[in-house]
Design a protein around this motif. Structure first.
Motif, PDB file in Angstrom:
ATOM      1  N   HIS A   1     -58.519 -14.898 -61.700  1.00  0.00           N
ATOM      2  CA  HIS A   1     -59.129 -14.344 -60.272  1.00  0.00           C
ATOM      3  C   HIS A   1     -59.540 -13.069 -59.930  1.00  0.00           C
ATOM      4  O   HIS A   1     -60.016 -12.607 -59.039  1.00  0.00           O
TER       5      HIS A   1
ATOM      6  N   HIS B   1     -61.243 -12.970 -57.188  1.00  0.00           N
ATOM      7  CA  HIS B   1     -60.574 -12.146 -56.179  1.00  0.00           C
ATOM      8  C   HIS B   1     -61.753 -10.633 -55.780  1.00  0.00           C
ATOM      9  O   HIS B   1     -61.136 -10.166 -54.431  1.00  0.00           O
TER      10      HIS B   1
ATOM     11  N   LYS C   1     -50.060  -8.808 -57.762  1.00  0.00           N
ATOM     12  CA  LYS C   1     -50.413  -8.809 -58.484  1.00  0.00           C
ATOM     13  C   LYS C   1     -51.778  -7.717 -59.139  1.00  0.00           C
ATOM     14  O   LYS C   1     -52.686  -7.322 -58.574  1.00  0.00           O
TER      15      LYS C   1
ATOM     16  N   VAL D   1     -54.909  -5.630 -50.329  1.00  0.00           N
ATOM     17  CA  VAL D   1     -55.621  -5.029 -51.032  1.00  0.00           C
ATOM     18  C   VAL D   1     -55.150  -3.762 -51.478  1.00  0.00           C
ATOM     19  O   VAL D   1     -55.570  -3.459 -50.311  1.00  0.00           O
TER      20      VAL D   1
ATOM     21  N   SER E   1     -60.094 -14.712 -45.856  1.00  0.00           N
ATOM     22  CA  SER E   1     -60.506 -15.533 -47.456  1.00  0.00           C
ATOM     23  C   SER E   1     -59.077 -15.340 -48.527  1.00  0.00           C
ATOM     24  O   SER E   1     -59.282 -16.772 -49.317  1.00  0.00           O
ATOM     25  N   CYS E   2     -58.347 -14.994 -47.706  1.00  0.00           N
ATOM     26  CA  CYS E   2     -56.888 -15.073 -49.142  1.00  0.00           C
ATOM     27  C   CYS E   2     -57.099 -16.432 -48.358  1.00  0.00           C
ATOM     28  O   CYS E   2     -57.254 -16.963 -49.681  1.00  0.00           O
TER      29      CYS E   2
ATOM     30  N   CYS F   1     -58.265 -19.972 -49.994  1.00  0.00           N
ATOM     31  CA  CYS F   1     -57.955 -20.976 -50.983  1.00  0.00           C
ATOM     32  C   CYS F   1     -56.644 -20.678 -51.607  1.00  0.00           C
ATOM     33  O   CYS F   1     -56.337 -21.682 -51.424  1.00  0.00           O
ATOM     34  N   HIS F   2     -55.802 -19.815 -50.956  1.00  0.00           N
ATOM     35  CA  HIS F   2     -54.351 -19.620 -50.788  1.00  0.00           C
ATOM     36  C   HIS F   2     -53.651 -20.999 -49.681  1.00  0.00           C
ATOM     37  O   HIS F   2     -53.270 -21.789 -50.292  1.00  0.00           O
TER      38      HIS F   2
ATOM     39  N   THR G   1     -50.147 -19.386 -55.589  1.00  0.00           N
ATOM     40  CA  THR G   1     -50.446 -20.617 -56.707  1.00  0.00           C
ATOM     41  C   THR G   1     -50.074 -21.306 -58.307  1.00  0.00           C
ATOM     42  O   THR G   1     -49.526 -22.170 -58.424  1.00  0.00           O
ATOM     43  N   ARG G   2     -48.847 -20.133 -58.402  1.00  0.00           N
ATOM     44  CA  ARG G   2     -47.608 -20.011 -59.202  1.00  0.00           C
ATOM     45  C   ARG G   2     -49.197 -20.571 -60.748  1.00  0.00           C
ATOM     46  O   ARG G   2     -48.168 -20.910 -61.763  1.00  0.00           O
TER      47      ARG G   2
ATOM     48  N   TYR H   1     -50.487 -19.263 -63.770  1.00  0.00           N
ATOM     49  CA  TYR H   1     -49.954 -18.381 -64.579  1.00  0.00           C
ATOM     50  C   TYR H   1     -48.846 -18.879 -65.431  1.00  0.00           C
ATOM     51  O   TYR H   1     -48.638 -18.630 -66.191  1.00  0.00           O
TER      52      TYR H   1
END
Ligand code: HEC
Length: 134
Positions: free
Chosen positions: A17, A20, A56, A92, A108-109, A112-113, A123-124, A126
């Motif tokens: 992360h 980020h 997060k 954010v 931008s988020c 990736c997502h 994403t999960r 973790y």
């Protein structure tokens, strides 16, 4: 943020992360999910109902998780908010002041997502066994 339940609390050492915010030093995070999001993030299948909130919290000192530097947030909005990208609102939030720095359908988020479309853009990572722990 007040309505986020500390139902899911995972510390990720040196998690990815840092991307980020372009952070290259080690950082850690806790991920929180509210009551609506919790069963889905746990199960890892299905889509999140409107009102789902995932937060997060990123912190640098593993012994001081309360000193949050930055929150990145996903909130599931009503159907049609952003149909193509799962109706997620991204934001954010400054960790210290709790000020919302940016919010919306942030490209931008999504960039990736969107790779995680099969788990409704969450994403999960973790929660994947073998991921995160040293
Ligand atoms: C370069 C890829 C990338 C970008 C850009 C990105 N994320 Fe993430 N995001 C991840 C990864 C990977 C995780 C899994 C946790 C980790 O490694 O930090 C994650 C986790 C999250 C989570 C926890 C829920 C989940 O999906 O597992 C939230 C909330 C989140 N990101 C919000 C955001 C927001 C808001 C932005 C835009 C400001 C953003 N992300 C941009 C890759 C990215």
């Amino acid at each position: 943020m007040a309505d986020s339940t500390a139902a899911l609390c995972v510390t990720i050492p040196r998690a990815r992360h840092e991307i980020h915010d372009g952070f290259l030093e080690p950082a850690y995070c806790h991920v929180y999910a509210n009551k609506k999001a919790h069963p889905v993030i746990k199960a890892g299948t299905g889509s999140y109902p409107p009102g789902s909130l995932i937060v997060k919290a990123k912190f640098r000192d593993v012994n001081a998780p309360e000193r949050v530097e930055l929150y990145t947030v996903m909130r599931k909005r009503a159907v049609g908010y952003d149909l193509e990208n799962g109706d997620w609102e991204y934001s954010v939030v400054d960790g210290r002041t709790r000020r919302v720095l940016t919010r919306g359908t942030i490209e931008s988020c999504i960039g990736c997502h969107c790779e995680y479309k099969s788990t409704d853009y969450v994403t999960r990572e973790y929660l994947t066994p073998g991921n995160g722990e040293p």
